[in-house]
Scaffold this motif. Structure first.
Motif, PDB file in Angstrom:
ATOM      1  N   ILE A 105       0.838  -1.201   0.000  1.00  0.00           N
ATOM      2  CA  ILE A 105       0.000   0.000   0.000  1.00  0.00           C
ATOM      3  C   ILE A 105       0.873   1.251   0.000  1.00  0.00           C
ATOM      4  CG2 ILE A 105      -1.631   1.344   1.397  1.00  0.00           C
ATOM      5  CD1 ILE A 105      -2.790  -1.449   2.286  1.00  0.00           C
ATOM      6  N   THR A 106       1.884   1.264   0.837  1.00  0.00           N
ATOM      7  CA  THR A 106       2.792   2.410   0.901  1.00  0.00           C
ATOM      8  C   THR A 106       3.512   2.605  -0.431  1.00  0.00           C
ATOM      9  OG1 THR A 106       3.106   2.081   3.265  1.00  0.00           O
ATOM     10  CG2 THR A 106       4.770   3.391   2.127  1.00  0.00           C
ATOM     11  N   PHE A 107       3.995   1.505  -1.005  1.00  0.00           N
ATOM     12  CA  PHE A 107       4.714   1.584  -2.267  1.00  0.00           C
ATOM     13  C   PHE A 107       3.803   2.073  -3.380  1.00  0.00           C
ATOM     14  CE2 PHE A 107       7.099   0.233  -5.952  1.00  0.00           C
ATOM     15  CZ  PHE A 107       8.405   0.488  -5.573  1.00  0.00           C
ATOM     16  N   ARG A 108       2.546   1.610  -3.383  1.00  0.00           N
ATOM     17  CA  ARG A 108       1.590   2.042  -4.411  1.00  0.00           C
ATOM     18  C   ARG A 108       1.347   3.548  -4.305  1.00  0.00           C
ATOM     19  NH1 ARG A 108      -1.163   4.922  -6.826  1.00  0.00           N
ATOM     20  NH2 ARG A 108      -3.097   4.473  -7.925  1.00  0.00           N
ATOM     21  N   ASP A 109       1.178   4.037  -3.085  1.00  0.00           N
ATOM     22  CA  ASP A 109       0.964   5.475  -2.885  1.00  0.00           C
ATOM     23  C   ASP A 109       2.164   6.276  -3.398  1.00  0.00           C
ATOM     24  OD1 ASP A 109      -1.496   4.934  -1.735  1.00  0.00           O
ATOM     25  OD2 ASP A 109      -0.780   5.180   0.321  1.00  0.00           O
ATOM     26  N   LEU A 110       3.338   5.825  -3.071  1.00  0.00           N
ATOM     27  CA  LEU A 110       4.552   6.503  -3.521  1.00  0.00           C
ATOM     28  C   LEU A 110       4.689   6.433  -5.047  1.00  0.00           C
ATOM     29  CD1 LEU A 110       7.136   8.002  -2.813  1.00  0.00           C
ATOM     30  CD2 LEU A 110       8.238   5.789  -2.452  1.00  0.00           C
ATOM     31  N   ALA A 111       4.350   5.308  -5.622  1.00  0.00           N
ATOM     32  CA  ALA A 111       4.433   5.157  -7.081  1.00  0.00           C
ATOM     33  C   ALA A 111       3.520   6.163  -7.779  1.00  0.00           C
ATOM     34  CB  ALA A 111       4.070   3.729  -7.497  1.00  0.00           C
ATOM     35  N   GLY A 112       2.331   6.360  -7.241  1.00  0.00           N
ATOM     36  CA  GLY A 112       1.420   7.343  -7.827  1.00  0.00           C
ATOM     37  C   GLY A 112       2.017   8.740  -7.822  1.00  0.00           C
ATOM     38  N   GLU A 113       2.670   9.086  -6.724  1.00  0.00           N
ATOM     39  CA  GLU A 113       3.317  10.393  -6.629  1.00  0.00           C
ATOM     40  C   GLU A 113       4.476  10.513  -7.615  1.00  0.00           C
ATOM     41  OE1 GLU A 113       2.296  13.045  -4.797  1.00  0.00           O
ATOM     42  OE2 GLU A 113       0.559  11.787  -4.311  1.00  0.00           O
ATOM     43  N   LEU A 114       5.253   9.453  -7.763  1.00  0.00           N
ATOM     44  CA  LEU A 114       6.378   9.495  -8.700  1.00  0.00           C
ATOM     45  C   LEU A 114       5.905   9.579 -10.148  1.00  0.00           C
ATOM     46  CD1 LEU A 114       8.842   6.994  -7.007  1.00  0.00           C
ATOM     47  CD2 LEU A 114       9.137   9.460  -7.302  1.00  0.00           C
ATOM     48  N   VAL A 115       4.846   8.878 -10.478  1.00  0.00           N
ATOM     49  CA  VAL A 115       4.290   8.968 -11.839  1.00  0.00           C
ATOM     50  C   VAL A 115       3.853  10.401 -12.103  1.00  0.00           C
ATOM     51  CG1 VAL A 115       2.380   8.252 -13.332  1.00  0.00           C
ATOM     52  CG2 VAL A 115       3.677   6.530 -12.057  1.00  0.00           C
ATOM     53  N   ASP A 116       3.169  11.012 -11.139  1.00  0.00           N
ATOM     54  CA  ASP A 116       2.755  12.412 -11.293  1.00  0.00           C
ATOM     55  C   ASP A 116       3.963  13.327 -11.479  1.00  0.00           C
ATOM     56  OD1 ASP A 116       0.083  11.753 -11.090  1.00  0.00           O
ATOM     57  OD2 ASP A 116      -0.092  12.373  -8.979  1.00  0.00           O
ATOM     58  N   LEU A 117       5.008  13.101 -10.722  1.00  0.00           N
ATOM     59  CA  LEU A 117       6.211  13.907 -10.836  1.00  0.00           C
ATOM     60  C   LEU A 117       6.852  13.763 -12.215  1.00  0.00           C
ATOM     61  CD1 LEU A 117       8.267  15.799  -9.509  1.00  0.00           C
ATOM     62  CD2 LEU A 117       9.420  13.764  -8.599  1.00  0.00           C
ATOM     63  N   TYR A 118       6.949  12.531 -12.704  1.00  0.00           N
ATOM     64  CA  TYR A 118       7.516  12.319 -14.045  1.00  0.00           C
ATOM     65  C   TYR A 118       6.676  13.013 -15.116  1.00  0.00           C
ATOM     66  CZ  TYR A 118      11.264   9.082 -12.765  1.00  0.00           C
ATOM     67  OH  TYR A 118      12.410   8.542 -12.263  1.00  0.00           O
ATOM     68  N   LYS A 119       5.350  13.004 -14.931  1.00  0.00           N
ATOM     69  CA  LYS A 119       4.476  13.706 -15.877  1.00  0.00           C
ATOM     70  C   LYS A 119       4.784  15.202 -15.884  1.00  0.00           C
ATOM     71  CE  LYS A 119       0.401  10.717 -15.730  1.00  0.00           C
ATOM     72  NZ  LYS A 119      -0.992  10.634 -15.245  1.00  0.00           N
ATOM     73  N   LYS A 120       4.936  15.783 -14.694  1.00  0.00           N
ATOM     74  CA  LYS A 120       5.229  17.217 -14.612  1.00  0.00           C
ATOM     75  C   LYS A 120       6.580  17.536 -15.245  1.00  0.00           C
ATOM     76  CE  LYS A 120       2.407  18.411 -10.669  1.00  0.00           C
ATOM     77  NZ  LYS A 120       2.344  18.915  -9.291  1.00  0.00           N
ATOM     78  N   LEU A 121       7.550  16.679 -15.001  1.00  0.00           N
ATOM     79  CA  LEU A 121       8.880  16.902 -15.578  1.00  0.00           C
ATOM     80  C   LEU A 121       8.860  16.798 -17.111  1.00  0.00           C
ATOM     81  CD1 LEU A 121      11.111  14.940 -13.033  1.00  0.00           C
ATOM     82  CD2 LEU A 121      10.931  17.429 -13.311  1.00  0.00           C
ATOM     83  N   ALA A 122       7.960  15.985 -17.627  1.00  0.00           N
ATOM     84  CA  ALA A 122       7.881  15.799 -19.077  1.00  0.00           C
ATOM     85  C   ALA A 122       7.230  16.979 -19.773  1.00  0.00           C
ATOM     86  CB  ALA A 122       7.116  14.516 -19.407  1.00  0.00           C
ATOM     87  N   ASN A 123       6.474  17.761 -19.039  1.00  0.00           N
ATOM     88  CA  ASN A 123       5.767  18.923 -19.650  1.00  0.00           C
ATOM     89  C   ASN A 123       6.585  20.159 -19.646  1.00  0.00           C
ATOM     90  OD1 ASN A 123       3.496  17.477 -20.302  1.00  0.00           O
ATOM     91  ND2 ASN A 123       2.539  17.828 -18.335  1.00  0.00           N
TER      92      ASN A 123
END
Length: 105
Positions: free
Chosen positions: A87-105
């Motif tokens: 559960i903790t890892f899934r929550d963190l993964a969601g945040e990292l995916v969002d961060l990568y999206k922001k970095l890509a824009n």
């Protein structure tokens, strides 16, 4: 017979936790490479595994509430540990995916 059912449930929790964490890790890798569709798909897959595990936990809690106590074993503690980490890892993964999206824009 009840012991076999508990063992199946516990092993299911361990497998679901491992699968959820694995899918979340794949989401991070996909986002890192810029494949955000795959990343979102892997996060949803992780959520599906966590939902399966949550349903198993709910069944066990319902049994406990109804007076059908289950012996707490090291294997059960291990299963719960797997779930908490997933559960903790899934929550963190969601945040990292969002961060990568922001970095890509």
């Amino acid at each position: 017979m009840e012991e076999d059912k508990n063992l199946q449930t516990i092993m299911g929790l361990i497998m679901s936790g491992g699968n959820a964490k694995g899918s979340a890790f794949e989401a991070i890798k996909a986002a890192k490479s810029g494949d955000f569709n795959l990343a979102e798909s892997k996060l949803k897959e992780s959520d599906k595994f966590l939902t399966e595990a949550h349903n198993s936990q709910t069944d066990m809690l319902t049994q406990e509430a109804n007076g059908n106590h289950t012996e707490v074993t090291l294997l059960m503690v291990h299963a719960q540990d797997h779930m908490m980490n997933a559960i903790t890892f899934r929550d963190l993964a969601g945040e990292l995916v969002d961060l990568y999206k922001k970095l890509a824009n």
